[in-house]
Design an enzyme around this catalytic site. Structure first.
Site, PDB file in Angstrom:
ATOM      1  N   ARG A 224      27.554  37.937  66.623  1.00  0.00           N
ATOM      2  CA  ARG A 224      28.989  38.228  66.787  1.00  0.00           C
ATOM      3  C   ARG A 224      28.997  39.561  67.360  1.00  0.00           C
ATOM      4  O   ARG A 224      28.382  40.570  66.678  1.00  0.00           O
ATOM      5  CB  ARG A 224      29.803  38.200  65.464  1.00  0.00           C
ATOM      6  CG  ARG A 224      29.828  36.678  65.133  1.00  0.00           C
ATOM      7  CD  ARG A 224      30.765  36.656  63.986  1.00  0.00           C
ATOM      8  NE  ARG A 224      30.764  35.507  63.312  1.00  0.00           N
ATOM      9  CZ  ARG A 224      30.625  35.408  61.914  1.00  0.00           C
ATOM     10  NH1 ARG A 224      30.646  36.515  61.042  1.00  0.00           N
ATOM     11  NH2 ARG A 224      30.451  34.235  61.272  1.00  0.00           N
TER      12      ARG A 224
ATOM     13  N   GLU B 211      19.461  44.334  52.072  1.00  0.00           N
ATOM     14  CA  GLU B 211      18.298  44.282  51.036  1.00  0.00           C
ATOM     15  C   GLU B 211      17.043  44.574  51.471  1.00  0.00           C
ATOM     16  O   GLU B 211      16.088  44.992  50.653  1.00  0.00           O
ATOM     17  CB  GLU B 211      18.358  42.890  50.101  1.00  0.00           C
ATOM     18  CG  GLU B 211      19.770  42.696  49.470  1.00  0.00           C
ATOM     19  CD  GLU B 211      19.817  41.378  49.023  1.00  0.00           C
ATOM     20  OE1 GLU B 211      19.114  40.448  49.118  1.00  0.00           O
ATOM     21  OE2 GLU B 211      21.256  40.741  48.879  1.00  0.00           O
TER      22      GLU B 211
ATOM     23  N   GLU C  47      26.733  35.880  45.239  1.00  0.00           N
ATOM     24  CA  GLU C  47      27.874  35.292  45.175  1.00  0.00           C
ATOM     25  C   GLU C  47      28.146  34.100  44.329  1.00  0.00           C
ATOM     26  O   GLU C  47      29.105  33.976  43.777  1.00  0.00           O
ATOM     27  CB  GLU C  47      28.248  34.958  46.691  1.00  0.00           C
ATOM     28  CG  GLU C  47      28.422  36.183  47.591  1.00  0.00           C
ATOM     29  CD  GLU C  47      28.025  35.819  48.947  1.00  0.00           C
ATOM     30  OE1 GLU C  47      26.658  35.963  49.346  1.00  0.00           O
ATOM     31  OE2 GLU C  47      28.952  35.717  49.707  1.00  0.00           O
TER      32      GLU C  47
ATOM     33  N   ARG D  91      33.015  27.561  46.871  1.00  0.00           N
ATOM     34  CA  ARG D  91      33.186  28.680  47.894  1.00  0.00           C
ATOM     35  C   ARG D  91      34.104  28.345  49.030  1.00  0.00           C
ATOM     36  O   ARG D  91      34.030  27.458  49.833  1.00  0.00           O
ATOM     37  CB  ARG D  91      31.923  29.155  48.489  1.00  0.00           C
ATOM     38  CG  ARG D  91      32.177  30.444  49.541  1.00  0.00           C
ATOM     39  CD  ARG D  91      31.003  30.580  50.403  1.00  0.00           C
ATOM     40  NE  ARG D  91      31.417  31.918  51.161  1.00  0.00           N
ATOM     41  CZ  ARG D  91      30.995  31.897  52.469  1.00  0.00           C
ATOM     42  NH1 ARG D  91      30.063  30.972  52.949  1.00  0.00           N
ATOM     43  NH2 ARG D  91      31.178  33.000  53.153  1.00  0.00           N
TER      44      ARG D  91
ATOM     45  N   HIS E 281      33.502  38.098  53.037  1.00  0.00           N
ATOM     46  CA  HIS E 281      32.537  38.309  52.179  1.00  0.00           C
ATOM     47  C   HIS E 281      33.047  39.014  50.984  1.00  0.00           C
ATOM     48  O   HIS E 281      32.248  39.880  50.295  1.00  0.00           O
ATOM     49  CB  HIS E 281      31.498  39.692  52.912  1.00  0.00           C
ATOM     50  CG  HIS E 281      30.763  39.016  53.778  1.00  0.00           C
ATOM     51  ND1 HIS E 281      30.518  39.835  55.057  1.00  0.00           N
ATOM     52  CD2 HIS E 281      30.177  37.597  54.278  1.00  0.00           C
ATOM     53  CE1 HIS E 281      29.736  39.098  56.097  1.00  0.00           C
ATOM     54  NE2 HIS E 281      29.474  37.811  55.568  1.00  0.00           N
TER      55      HIS E 281
ATOM     56  N   ASN F 127      28.585  25.473  48.409  1.00  0.00           N
ATOM     57  CA  ASN F 127      29.108  26.265  49.655  1.00  0.00           C
ATOM     58  C   ASN F 127      28.919  25.190  50.645  1.00  0.00           C
ATOM     59  O   ASN F 127      27.872  25.188  51.215  1.00  0.00           O
ATOM     60  CB  ASN F 127      28.171  27.522  49.633  1.00  0.00           C
ATOM     61  CG  ASN F 127      28.538  28.011  50.864  1.00  0.00           C
ATOM     62  OD1 ASN F 127      29.329  28.058  51.693  1.00  0.00           O
ATOM     63  ND2 ASN F 127      27.823  29.541  50.954  1.00  0.00           N
TER      64      ASN F 127
END
Ligand code: ADP
Length: 402
Positions: free
Chosen positions: A241, A334, A385, A91, A180, A7
């Site tokens: 953001r 989580e 992921e 990714r 995502h 990634n």
């Protein structure tokens, strides 16, 4: 199969080596500060050795080379030789409208990614650099691209077209893409396994709450709407953001504060959200501490954050008609009982009954946190992921080599 997942960000590479036959992690780690002074590389073996050191890593080729060196370091006993790496899964943030699933990386695929750079100018260039660097070092190892946008390509037109002149969609591909996707896909499937229901019969809302955050409505296994849009800026409130705001605000601030495009972009992407409201931190752990110390703006940031989550849940319940599973994932989802509780407060009449005892103290573990008789099952499912990337890579590579 042993698959290395990569990634690649502009100055980072996160990696995981996964044995896809038994879905186990063999090693994982991160390279930080590529191209800067004090670049670091670390590696961890599950339940075993951890190592970290500084190294001069000027570009992605050097960074990936350094990762490969560590993987065959005799002291760490991870791999005897690089020939044991069967495939690499990358990714890739933006697949545009072209990539509706993972693909074997060919020169044509790389060219299409380059053609699509304008859609993700911050994210796709480092992803492409990572692919080219890995190909330069391991030219015979097959590689697969797994796209953050792919899971959302099932959205209907009425969910992805914006109410601006339609020609702008045709001319500049301006539409909702969503991100995502790999995470929403993984946790929705895993939640169905845990709940003992079939994904193809279930309606699910997944909440990925990390530094970036997004909600997805999933009907019978397919994404039908998601909160991030043309870029990852839209939707929920995030660490830095803003999420949804009146677009006229941007024009007004640019005019009043005499901001350039670049400055306005930074304001909305880097200095808004939790850090913008609180003026203190984008990290939820800091904000929770400040909340309990009575800090007014930290409190306001958390109120806005959880109110926005609640609004999206309500909207997506309306989209889906009936909701079976509601799933929290990623760093905040989580690990924060408080955020989960505040987001679901007062939703009992909609069939969402959180059970405080199950929710309190629950961190980083798969669990059902709703009352046994709650019509909607609320769950925590840690995301993975990299496992999706590795499994997709193994499947595609075995198809092409068989
Ligand atoms: P990224 O999008 O960078 O992958 P993560 O999924 O790691 O982000 O999520 C980072 C967020 O998770 C941060 O806001 C961090 O504060 C939050 N987080 C991690 N652990 C906890 C915790 N125990 N309680 C509350 N928030 C947490």
């Amino acid at each position: 199969m042993k698959v290395l997942t990569l990634n690649c960000g502009s100055s980072t590479v996160k990696y995981k080596l996964i044995d896809t036959d038994n879905k186990t992690n063999l090693a994982m780690g991160k390279v930080d500060r590529i191209g800067m002074i004090g670049a670091t590389i670390d590696i961890e073996k599950p339940g075993g050795a951890k190592a970290s050191h500084e190294e001069e890593l000027l570009d992605h080729v050097m960074a990936i080379n350094a990762i490969l060196h560590l993987l065959v370091d005799p002291q760490l006993q991870i791999l005897n030789s690089l020939r044991e790496i069967d495939a690499i899964g990358h990714r890739v943030v933006h697949g545009g409208e072209t990539f509706t699933g993972s693909v074997l990386i060919t020169p044509e695929v790389v060219q299409t990614l380059k053609d699509n750079i304008s859609l993700a100018p911050l994210h796709n260039p480092p992803n492409i650099q990572g692919i080219e660097a890995a190909q330069a070092i391991l030219p015979t190892v097959p590689m697969v691209g797994v796209f953050d946008t792919a899971f959302h390509t099932t959205m209907p037109e009425h969910a992805y077209i914006y109410p601006i002149p339609y020609q702008l969609y045709k001319k500049h591909a301006i539409r909702r893409y969503g991100f995502h996707g790999t995470s929403h896909f993984y946790v929705s499937r895993r939640a169905c396994e845990i709940a003992g229901v079939r994904c193809c019969d279930s309606n699910i809302i997944t909440l990925h709450l990390g530094n970036g955050a997004s909600a997805t409505a999933i009907h019978h296994g397919q994404s039908v709407d998601t909160s991030m849009g043309f870029t990852p800026l839209e939707g929920l409130v995030m660490g830095t953001r803003c999420g949804d705001i009146d677009p006229a605000i941007i024009l007004h601030i640019m005019d009043e504060e005499k901001l350039s495009l670049h400055e306005a972009n930074n304001l909305l992407n880097k200095f808004s959200g939790l850090v913008g409201i609180s003026g203190r931190s984008s990290d939820m752990r800091d904000l929770e501490d400040l909340y309990f110390k009575g800090d007014k703006l930290a409190r306001l940031a958390i109120e806005i954050y959880t109110y926005r989550i609640k609004k999206y849940i309500g909207a997506y319940m309306a989209v889906l008609g009936k909701l079976d599973l509601l799933v929290f994932t990623a760093g905040i989802g989580e690990n924060s009982p408080m955020i989960r509780e505040k987001s679901l407060e007062g939703m009992e009449s909609l069939g969402i009954h959180l059970e405080k005892k199950k929710n309190d103290g629950l961190r980083s573990k798969e669990a059902v946190i709703s009352a046994d008789d709650s019509p909607v099952k609320v769950m925590v499912v840690p995301t993975n992921e990299e496992l999706v990337i590795a499994m997709d890579t193994a499947e595609i590579v075995s198809k092409h080599t068989s």
